[in-house]
Design an enzyme around this catalytic site. Structure first.
Site, short mmCIF file in Angstrom:
data_model
loop_
_atom_site.label_atom_id
_atom_site.label_comp_id
_atom_site.label_asym_id
_atom_site.label_seq_id
_atom_site.Cartn_x
_atom_site.Cartn_y
_atom_site.Cartn_z
N ARG A 1 42.06 24.70 -25.55
CA ARG A 1 40.65 24.39 -25.33
C ARG A 1 40.27 24.47 -23.85
O ARG A 1 39.25 23.93 -23.45
CB ARG A 1 40.33 22.98 -25.86
N GLU B 1 44.42 29.08 -33.63
CA GLU B 1 43.94 28.86 -35.00
C GLU B 1 44.97 29.35 -36.02
O GLU B 1 45.17 28.72 -37.06
CB GLU B 1 42.60 29.56 -35.24
N THR C 1 50.07 23.63 -39.91
CA THR C 1 50.91 22.95 -38.92
C THR C 1 50.09 21.92 -38.14
O THR C 1 48.93 22.16 -37.84
CB THR C 1 51.50 23.98 -37.92
N LEU D 1 57.74 27.56 -37.28
CA LEU D 1 56.35 27.41 -37.73
C LEU D 1 56.19 27.84 -39.19
O LEU D 1 55.24 27.45 -39.85
CB LEU D 1 55.41 28.25 -36.86
N TYR E 1 55.80 30.62 -42.50
CA TYR E 1 54.77 31.62 -42.87
C TYR E 1 54.75 32.75 -41.83
O TYR E 1 53.76 32.96 -41.13
CB TYR E 1 53.39 30.97 -42.99
N TYR F 1 37.63 31.29 -42.51
CA TYR F 1 37.70 30.13 -41.62
C TYR F 1 37.96 30.57 -40.17
O TYR F 1 37.23 30.20 -39.25
CB TYR F 1 38.80 29.14 -42.07
N ASP G 1 37.57 24.41 -42.83
CA ASP G 1 38.99 24.20 -43.13
C ASP G 1 39.15 22.91 -43.95
O ASP G 1 38.15 22.32 -44.39
CB ASP G 1 39.81 24.14 -41.82
N CYS H 1 37.72 10.85 -40.10
CA CYS H 1 37.62 10.93 -41.56
C CYS H 1 38.97 11.40 -42.11
O CYS H 1 39.14 12.53 -42.54
CB CYS H 1 36.49 11.90 -41.94
FE1 SF4 Z 1 34.27 9.99 -43.39
FE2 SF4 Z 1 33.76 7.37 -43.36
FE3 SF4 Z 1 32.50 9.03 -41.68
FE4 SF4 Z 1 31.96 9.06 -44.31
S1 SF4 Z 1 31.61 7.34 -42.89
S2 SF4 Z 1 32.25 10.85 -42.98
S3 SF4 Z 1 33.99 8.66 -45.17
S4 SF4 Z 1 34.69 8.56 -41.71
#
Ligand code: SF4
Length: 386
Positions: free
Chosen positions: A51, A63, A69, A106, A108, A161, A179, A233
């Site tokens: 980056r 990428e 990985t 790695l 593949y 992607y 992805d 998330c």
């Molecule tokens: Fe993901 Fe929670 Fe954000 Fe919803 S609120 S996008 S479930 S981290």
């Protein structure tokens, strides 16, 4: 999967808008969502070696390495690769054995073969050489790199992607890169019920995101979504909703369903195979051989091996059949190695030999050669003698 093909309009027009835990309505995915994601990314992005600039060669190689990985594992590989092959020209001209060695572990391996094929294809572009020799003119060293989605997609080993990531990060185009991280984030944000790996769900997310792209700094939106999936998330366990910059847009959170989503179809079971590996040593050298071209791990090296589990006596007989005059034998630990479609249940025997055997059966190499020159896939690494 919901019926409505246009999920963007569906979210905006839904009368029964769910409430967040705080009681307020879930916000629609619109330009304020985009602003939150890009702003959060700028403040929270990880400092990763690829980056440091927007050179498409750097983004492309990283990428491809990152497919299957973890980021932490890729860091060292990426830096070694760029030290050895700093330009598209160097990649195009590299010997296969050097490429495979740089990729060793790695997995593949077709990924690195395709990198080289694509590098050669890029250099066939008549303008590539002219523009790539003077980075100061264009801002980066890989100026011969194609810039449009169809051209990038035409390169070997590059799918939707990767092409979307390169076009948005390097060329500021409004091209989503969906992805596994982005699928998970989007599935939770939209409370998607369909299988996230299915083509219709991927397509609907791609279309939805294409409408949300900003006019500039498209790469920050692309990377923001990916980074959100990687850092907040999360895939396994509880996502960090309390620190999520887009929690106000999240239907799954409002519905208390974050742990139920995304929905994934059950994986097919892998074929199980037994393998016996021979670590044959003679005069301080070890026997290796090339795997057949076109097979799993084709053209890479392996310690000699046979299918099924052999007893020590049967292993000694096999070594005799190879003409190696076994002197003593020790059993190794048992290992499992998992490929995408098959699982190897592996045992090994360390056998000291009085002879290297006739002719071309094996290549006998020193420990140093094995470490520095011979591309030996991870499946065989646990059997390397201490
Ligand atoms: Fe993901 Fe929670 Fe954000 Fe919803 S609120 S996008 S479930 S981290």
């Amino acid at each position: 999967m919901k019926d409505n093909g246009n999920m963007n309009s569906e979210i905006r027009s839904d009368a029964a808008v769910p409430k967040t835990p705080a009681g307020s309505a879930v916000l629609p995915l619109d330009s304020s969502f985009t602003v939150e994601v890009t702003g959060w990314y700028r403040d929270n992005r990880r400092n990763l070696p690829w980056r440091q600039d927007k050179d498409p060669y750097h983004v492309w190689v990283s990428e491809i390495m990152l497919q299957q990985t973890r980021v932490e594992a890729v860091r060292d590989y990426y830096q070694r690769f760029m030290q050895a092959l700093p330009t598209i020209e160097a990649l195009a001209e590299a010997e296969e054995e050097q490429l495979l060695k740089l990729w060793q572990g790695l997995g593949y391996y077709n990924r690195v073969r395709n990198l080289q094929k694509a590098a050669r294809q890029i250099l066939q572009n008549p303008s590539a050489e002219e523009v790539s020799v003077d980075p100061s003119v264009t801002g980066f060293a890989s100026a011969g790199f194609p810039r449009t989605m169809p051209e990038i997609l035409a390169l070997p080993g590059i799918g939707e992607y990767t092409a979307g990531a390169i076009a948005s990060i390097c060329f500021d185009q409004r091209t989503p890169a969906v992805d596994g991280n982005v699928l998970r984030v989007m599935a939770r944000l939209t409370e998607e019920e369909g299988d996230v790996k299915s083509t219709p769900v991927k397509r609907s997310f791609t279309e939805l995101l294409a409408d949300l792209y900003p006019d500039t700094d498209c790469g920050d939106f692309t990377q923001g979504l990916i980074e959100l999936g990687a850092l907040v998330c999360l895939p396994n366990g509880q996502p960090r909703c309390e620190m999520c910059p887009v929690s106000g847009f999240c239907r799954a959170r409002a519905a208390g369903r974050v742990m139920e989503l995304p929905v994934k179809a059950e994986k097919k079971t892998r074929r199980q195979e037994q393998r016996t590996v021979f670590i044959l040593s003679c005069g301080g050298r070890l026997a290796v051989r090339r795997r057949p071209k076109g097979s799993l791990l084709g053209n890479l090296y392996e310690f000699p091996q046979v299918s099924r589990h052999l007893t020590a006596g049967a292993a000694v007989s096999q070594a005799e059949a190879w003409g190696c005059h076994p002197l003593d034998v020790t059993r190794s630990k048992q290992y499992k190695h998992i490929f995408s479609h098959v699982e190897w249940d592996m045992i090994g025997y360390y056998i000291n030999c009085g002879s290297e055997g006739p002719g071309e059966t094996f290549r006998w190499v020193s420990r140093e050669q094995l470490e520095e020159e011979i591309p030996l896939p991870s499946a065989f690494q646990p059997f390397c003698p201490e």
